[in-house]
Design a protein around this motif. Structure first.
Motif, mmCIF file in Angstrom:
data_model
loop_
_atom_site.group_PDB
_atom_site.id
_atom_site.type_symbol
_atom_site.label_atom_id
_atom_site.label_comp_id
_atom_site.label_asym_id
_atom_site.label_seq_id
_atom_site.Cartn_x
_atom_site.Cartn_y
_atom_site.Cartn_z
ATOM 1 N N VAL A 95 68.235 24.624 42.390
ATOM 2 C CA VAL A 95 67.588 23.321 42.250
ATOM 3 C C VAL A 95 67.629 22.665 43.633
ATOM 4 N N GLU A 96 66.571 22.860 44.405
ATOM 5 C CA GLU A 96 66.553 22.505 45.823
ATOM 6 C C GLU A 96 65.892 21.148 46.055
ATOM 7 N N ALA A 97 66.438 20.382 46.984
ATOM 8 C CA ALA A 97 65.851 19.089 47.315
ATOM 9 C C ALA A 97 64.521 19.220 48.036
ATOM 10 N N THR A 98 64.339 20.271 48.807
ATOM 11 C CA THR A 98 63.158 20.355 49.664
ATOM 12 C C THR A 98 61.866 20.341 48.860
ATOM 13 N N LEU A 99 60.905 19.584 49.340
ATOM 14 C CA LEU A 99 59.552 19.571 48.781
ATOM 15 C C LEU A 99 58.604 20.427 49.608
ATOM 16 N N THR A 100 59.091 20.964 50.730
ATOM 17 C CA THR A 100 58.230 21.662 51.692
ATOM 18 C C THR A 100 58.648 23.117 51.895
ATOM 19 N N HIS A 101 59.425 23.663 50.975
ATOM 20 C CA HIS A 101 59.909 25.044 51.090
ATOM 21 C C HIS A 101 60.727 25.214 52.371
ATOM 22 N N GLY A 102 61.581 24.230 52.640
ATOM 23 C CA GLY A 102 62.469 24.301 53.783
ATOM 24 C C GLY A 102 61.998 23.473 54.958
ATOM 25 N N ALA A 103 62.958 23.144 55.838
ATOM 26 C CA ALA A 103 62.669 22.276 56.969
ATOM 27 C C ALA A 103 61.673 22.896 57.947
ATOM 28 N N LYS A 104 61.789 24.194 58.190
ATOM 29 C CA LYS A 104 60.922 24.836 59.175
ATOM 30 C C LYS A 104 59.454 24.756 58.754
ATOM 31 N N ASN A 105 59.186 25.024 57.483
ATOM 32 C CA ASN A 105 57.808 24.925 56.981
ATOM 33 C C ASN A 105 57.331 23.479 57.014
ATOM 34 N N GLY A 106 58.221 22.548 56.688
ATOM 35 C CA GLY A 106 57.858 21.140 56.734
ATOM 36 C C GLY A 106 57.545 20.658 58.131
ATOM 37 N N GLU A 107 58.326 21.104 59.099
ATOM 38 C CA GLU A 107 58.087 20.710 60.492
ATOM 39 C C GLU A 107 56.735 21.227 60.980
ATOM 40 N N GLN A 108 56.370 22.422 60.545
ATOM 41 C CA GLN A 108 55.121 23.013 60.984
ATOM 42 C C GLN A 108 53.918 22.322 60.353
ATOM 43 N N ARG A 109 54.034 21.957 59.082
ATOM 44 C CA ARG A 109 52.856 21.500 58.349
ATOM 45 C C ARG A 109 52.769 19.983 58.196
ATOM 46 N N PHE A 110 53.894 19.310 58.125
ATOM 47 C CA PHE A 110 53.886 17.858 57.893
ATOM 48 C C PHE A 110 54.862 17.148 58.832
ATOM 49 N N GLU A 113 55.455 13.197 58.571
ATOM 50 C CA GLU A 113 56.038 12.584 57.381
ATOM 51 C C GLU A 113 57.220 13.381 56.828
ATOM 52 N N LEU A 114 57.757 14.275 57.660
ATOM 53 C CA LEU A 114 58.847 15.109 57.168
ATOM 54 C C LEU A 114 60.060 14.277 56.773
ATOM 55 N N ALA A 115 60.378 13.243 57.549
ATOM 56 C CA ALA A 115 61.533 12.405 57.204
ATOM 57 C C ALA A 115 61.330 11.758 55.831
ATOM 58 N N THR A 116 60.112 11.315 55.565
ATOM 59 C CA THR A 116 59.808 10.719 54.265
ATOM 60 C C THR A 116 59.914 11.755 53.157
ATOM 61 N N LEU A 117 59.360 12.933 53.392
ATOM 62 C CA LEU A 117 59.423 14.002 52.395
ATOM 63 C C LEU A 117 60.861 14.418 52.121
ATOM 64 N N ASP A 118 61.683 14.483 53.163
ATOM 65 C CA ASP A 118 63.093 14.829 52.975
ATOM 66 C C ASP A 118 63.811 13.760 52.146
ATOM 67 N N ARG A 119 63.508 12.496 52.432
ATOM 68 C CA ARG A 119 64.139 11.400 51.668
ATOM 69 C C ARG A 119 63.706 11.439 50.202
ATOM 70 N N LEU A 120 62.404 11.609 49.982
ATOM 71 C CA LEU A 120 61.909 11.655 48.609
ATOM 72 C C LEU A 120 62.436 12.882 47.867
ATOM 73 N N GLY A 121 62.558 14.005 48.574
ATOM 74 C CA GLY A 121 63.091 15.208 47.951
ATOM 75 C C GLY A 121 64.545 15.039 47.552
ATOM 76 N N MET A 122 65.344 14.422 48.424
ATOM 77 C CA MET A 122 66.750 14.199 48.091
ATOM 78 C C MET A 122 66.885 13.211 46.945
ATOM 79 N N GLN A 123 66.044 12.165 46.949
ATOM 80 C CA GLN A 123 66.078 11.206 45.839
ATOM 81 C C GLN A 123 65.702 11.881 44.532
ATOM 82 N N ASN A 124 64.726 12.778 44.581
ATOM 83 C CA ASN A 124 64.319 13.521 43.393
ATOM 84 C C ASN A 124 65.469 14.369 42.854
ATOM 85 N N LEU A 125 66.191 15.051 43.750
ATOM 86 C CA LEU A 125 67.332 15.854 43.312
ATOM 87 C C LEU A 125 68.434 14.954 42.755
ATOM 88 N N ASP A 126 68.689 13.825 43.412
ATOM 89 C CA ASP A 126 69.678 12.873 42.897
ATOM 90 C C ASP A 126 69.299 12.392 41.497
#
Length: 473
Positions: A95-110, A113-126
């Motif tokens: 049950v992973e927090a990432t919404l982007t299939h990991g930080a590396k993929n997120g950095e490449q594609r978004f 807004e990666l910081a926002t996606l990371d925050r929303l992903g962690m909130q979703n897991l919480d």
């Protein structure tokens, strides 16, 4: 080319054959559930405020959250077979927090807004953790974190660079051996917050129970054969002869062909293979340590993922990613001897001290792979139909986020979620056959070469990276 540790340290073939000899082609997580009576098929004409197509995590979360938003709404969920039988019952339970299939993929594609996606992903897991706790769900939920491990020297540097001293903690080879004893480990990175583990079958069962308690009407054995948008409703027809006319429709069919033809090339179904051991004895468990019970994945392009179950079995999956011509999904593809033998070989290379352990279960599941390696979201028919798919193997938590996206979109709400570029941009579609099959095989070959060349990606892979069209194991 250099060989990998799994080629240099291959166990005896007799050990592999003996370990697999008594395994059943069956999903452990589903076998481990108490029997329940099936829900009826839809054979009548019904009217609903919201119809949800698909009884996996995405559909279940969508139905449950819809009732939480509007308890008086009539919500109907249609499942083609049994709730939770497909990817939601067959995954590794990460049950992973990432919404982007990991930080590396997120950095490449978004990147913006990666910081926002990371925050929303962690909130979703919480929020998932809070739901499990507050509702008293029994699904073996453990917020234990995960290790990314290096099995080749070149992988160590990238893991070391990700160390932040807070939630991302680098382990050198000695520290890694103390945490989990494997002669293959060159180092590792412990992510302490972004991974929980759960029993996939129990999680789906608890979601189903919560839906029913909230008043969701669930129909099984009701595959939807047609979607037609009319002026006053979206009409869904089922194979069993039933019809639902709904104000709004959420599609959560994932790896299966979309009811919206425009999105059928945006995912390809890729088969993933899994083994489950018998429960380890106290001595066997002591021989590998693993007292923190973290999830583990290694760092190659073709990677393994593994974890302990509540009764101390080891789930061991990944590495092979098999696409069949035409995107076919067939029961006979579940039993691929070559993949299971390869997984068993790699298991005993990783844990040679477990020689003699037997596998009780072997199974396969279909991953809805998108070209950007993470879910995409879309609407159709003037915003009355919403669609999320393409989770690419990391959807256990992300399906809940997707459910909220779909519900926001169907309600016409402008939210932080619906304003994301990740939500508003579609990945590139895969080419139609006959081009898809050779393209996928070429990418698999190139990824394998990269794993044998210290991770160096050839021109073909770099070109695909540049245009945003990719494929992963």
């Amino acid at each position: 080319m250099a060989s990998t540790v799994f080629e240099r340290e291959r166990p005896d073939e007799r050990l592999i054959s003996a370990a697999l000899a008594d395994s059943r082609l069956s999903v452990f997580w589903l076998d481990d559930l108490p029997a329940r009576a099936p829900h009826p098929a839809l054979t009548t004409r019904e009217r609903a405020d919201l119809a949800v197509v698909g009884g996996g995590y995405a559909g279940l979360w969508t139905a449950l959250l819809a009732k939480e938003r509007d308890p008086g709404a009539r919500v109907i969920l249609l499942e083609g077979k049994r709730v939770g039988w497909a990817a939601s019952g067959r995954n590794g339970g990460f049950v992973e927090a990432t919404l982007t299939h990991g930080a590396k993929n997120g950095e490449q594609r978004f990147p913006d807004e990666l910081a926002t996606l990371d925050r929303l992903g962690m909130q979703n897991l919480d929020d998932i953790e809070a739901t499990v706790r507050d509702r008293g769900w029994s699904c073996d939920f453990e917020r234990v974190g995960s290790f990314a491990v290096a099995t080749e020297p070149y992988q160590v540097r990238e893991l070391a660079e990700a160390h932040d001293g807070h939630s991302e903690l680098f382990h050198d080879a000695v520290a890694m051996q103390r945490a989990i004893a494997s002669p293959t480990y060159q180092g590792g990175l412990l992510s302490t917050r972004d991974t929980a583990l759960a029993h996939p079958g129990k999680l789906a069962r608890e979601l189903l129970r919560a839906c029913l308690e909230a008043g969701v009407e669930v129909f099984e054995s009701s595959p939807v054969t047609a979607l037609r948008a009319e002026s006053d409703a979206v009409e869904l027809s089922t194979k069993a002869g039933g019809v639902v006319r709904a104000d709004r429709v959420a599609l959560a069919t994932n790896a299966f062909p979309s009811l919206l033809k425009r999105f059928r090339l945006h995912t390809v179904p890729v088969y993933d293979y899994v083994l489950m051991t018998e429960p380890l004895t106290t001595a066997q468990l002591a021989s590998i340590g693993w007292q923190g019970r973290q999830g583990v994945a290694d760092s190659a392009n073709q990677f393994h993922y593994y974890r302990l179950s509540a009764d101390n079995r080891i789930l061991w999956g990944g590495y092979d990613a098999i696409y069949h011509y035409g995107g076919r999904i067939r029961p006979e593809y579940d039993d691929r001897r070559a993949s299971f033998e390869k997984l068993a070989s790699h298991f005993f290379t990783t844990f040679p001290q477990l020689e003699g352990v037997r596998f009780t279960h072997r199974w396969a599941g279909v991953i809805d792979t998108s070209s950007r390696f993470c879910a995409f979201h879309a609407t159709a028919h003037d915003g009355r139909v919403a669609y999320s798919a393409g989770f690419t193997g990391l959807g256990v938590a992300a399906t809940r986020f997707a459910a909220n996206v779909m519900l926001d979109q169907l309600a016409g709400l402008e939210t932080e979620r619906t304003s994301l570029a990740m939500v508003n941009q579609l990945p590139l579609p895969f080419p139609p056959e006959p081009a898809t099959f050779p393209a996928v095989q070429s990418v698999r070959w190139a990824l394998d070469r990269a794993d044998h060349s210290e991770g160096r990606r050839n021109l073909f892979l770099r070109t695909l990276d540049a245009v945003g069209l990719g494929f992963d194991s």
